[in-house]
Design a protein around this motif. Structure first.
Motif, short mmCIF file in Angstrom:
data_model
loop_
_atom_site.label_atom_id
_atom_site.label_comp_id
_atom_site.label_asym_id
_atom_site.label_seq_id
_atom_site.Cartn_x
_atom_site.Cartn_y
_atom_site.Cartn_z
N LEU A 48 10.57 3.44 10.49
CA LEU A 48 10.85 3.00 9.14
C LEU A 48 10.24 4.02 8.19
N VAL A 49 11.06 4.54 7.28
CA VAL A 49 10.59 5.46 6.25
C VAL A 49 10.59 4.68 4.94
N SER A 50 9.42 4.60 4.29
CA SER A 50 9.32 3.81 3.07
C SER A 50 8.34 4.44 2.09
N LEU A 51 8.53 4.10 0.83
CA LEU A 51 7.71 4.60 -0.27
C LEU A 51 6.99 3.41 -0.89
N HIS A 52 5.67 3.56 -1.10
CA HIS A 52 4.91 2.45 -1.68
C HIS A 52 3.92 2.98 -2.72
N ASP A 53 3.76 2.18 -3.77
CA ASP A 53 2.77 2.44 -4.80
C ASP A 53 1.65 1.41 -4.67
N PHE A 54 0.41 1.88 -4.79
CA PHE A 54 -0.76 1.01 -4.68
C PHE A 54 -1.68 1.22 -5.86
N THR A 55 -2.19 0.12 -6.41
CA THR A 55 -3.17 0.20 -7.50
C THR A 55 -4.51 -0.39 -7.08
N SER A 56 -4.56 -0.99 -5.89
CA SER A 56 -5.82 -1.57 -5.40
C SER A 56 -5.87 -1.44 -3.88
N ASP A 57 -7.05 -1.70 -3.34
CA ASP A 57 -7.25 -1.63 -1.89
C ASP A 57 -6.28 -2.56 -1.17
N TRP A 58 -5.92 -2.19 0.05
CA TRP A 58 -5.07 -3.06 0.86
C TRP A 58 -5.84 -4.34 1.17
N PRO A 59 -5.19 -5.50 1.10
CA PRO A 59 -5.87 -6.76 1.41
C PRO A 59 -5.95 -7.05 2.91
N SER A 60 -5.34 -6.17 3.71
CA SER A 60 -5.32 -6.40 5.15
C SER A 60 -5.36 -5.07 5.90
N SER A 61 -5.53 -5.18 7.20
CA SER A 61 -5.42 -4.03 8.10
C SER A 61 -4.16 -4.22 8.91
N GLU A 62 -3.65 -3.12 9.47
CA GLU A 62 -2.47 -3.21 10.31
C GLU A 62 -2.62 -2.29 11.51
N VAL A 63 -1.79 -2.57 12.52
CA VAL A 63 -1.78 -1.75 13.73
C VAL A 63 -0.33 -1.66 14.20
N HIS A 64 0.02 -0.50 14.72
CA HIS A 64 1.35 -0.26 15.28
C HIS A 64 1.16 0.05 16.77
N PRO A 65 1.29 -0.98 17.62
CA PRO A 65 0.96 -0.81 19.04
C PRO A 65 1.95 0.02 19.84
N LYS A 66 3.14 0.27 19.31
CA LYS A 66 4.17 0.96 20.09
C LYS A 66 4.42 2.40 19.65
N GLY A 67 3.72 2.87 18.61
CA GLY A 67 3.95 4.24 18.18
C GLY A 67 3.04 4.67 17.05
N ASP A 68 3.08 5.95 16.76
CA ASP A 68 2.25 6.56 15.72
C ASP A 68 2.84 6.34 14.33
N GLU A 69 2.01 6.62 13.33
CA GLU A 69 2.43 6.55 11.94
C GLU A 69 1.90 7.77 11.21
N ILE A 70 2.68 8.26 10.27
CA ILE A 70 2.23 9.32 9.37
C ILE A 70 2.35 8.78 7.95
N VAL A 71 1.29 8.94 7.15
CA VAL A 71 1.30 8.53 5.75
C VAL A 71 1.00 9.77 4.92
#
Length: 134
Positions: A48-71
């Motif tokens: 999934l390729v997506s664009l996101h804007d953030f103004t504050s800290d993330w309220p959660s953590s996440e994990v991708h168990p089946k593959g890598d991520e690049i941000v």
């Protein structure tokens, strides 16, 4: 692709399919609930390729168990916290084009110092979230 060109990631996300084709996914208020419910597929060997804007800290953590991520940072600044076996590893993104590589199976979150715009390329199959304790 039959859609009018050009598109913008503010209104859509891109699924990179395992057959090297592309599918545009409309980003609206129902996108994330539908994605989490599996209504948009399981993303098996897809990104999934997506664009996101953030103004504050993330309220959660996440994990991708089946593959890598690049941000990739496009503007602003953020610090990613990766929960590595040896402890929390912080990666500060301060200049456009800087990126963090998140290995599969690593829980991560982001602290936002200034409003940040980031591009995500995510192996999303079986992504999990957990809320932070406050």
């Amino acid at each position: 692709m039959t859609r009018k060109q050009p598109q913008h990631l503010a209104g859509s996300a891109i699924r990179l399919r395992n057959d090297a084709s592309i599918e545009l996914l409309e980003m609206n208020d129902t996108f994330w609930p539908r994605l989490m419910a599996g209504e948009l597929g399981d993303f098996h060997h897809e990104f999934l390729v997506s664009l996101h804007d953030f103004t504050s800290d993330w309220p959660s953590s996440e994990v991708h168990p089946k593959g890598d991520e690049i941000v990739i940072l496009l503007s602003g600044s953020a610090t990613f916290q990766l929960e590595m076996p040896e402890g929390i590893h912080e990666v500060r993104l301060e200049s456009p084009g800087s990126y963090v590589f998140v290995p599969k199976g690593v829980w991560h979150t982001a602290k936002i110092e200034h409003s940040a715009r980031m591009l995500f390329i995510t192996a999303g199959e079986n992504t999990q979230h957990r809320q932070h304790d406050h």
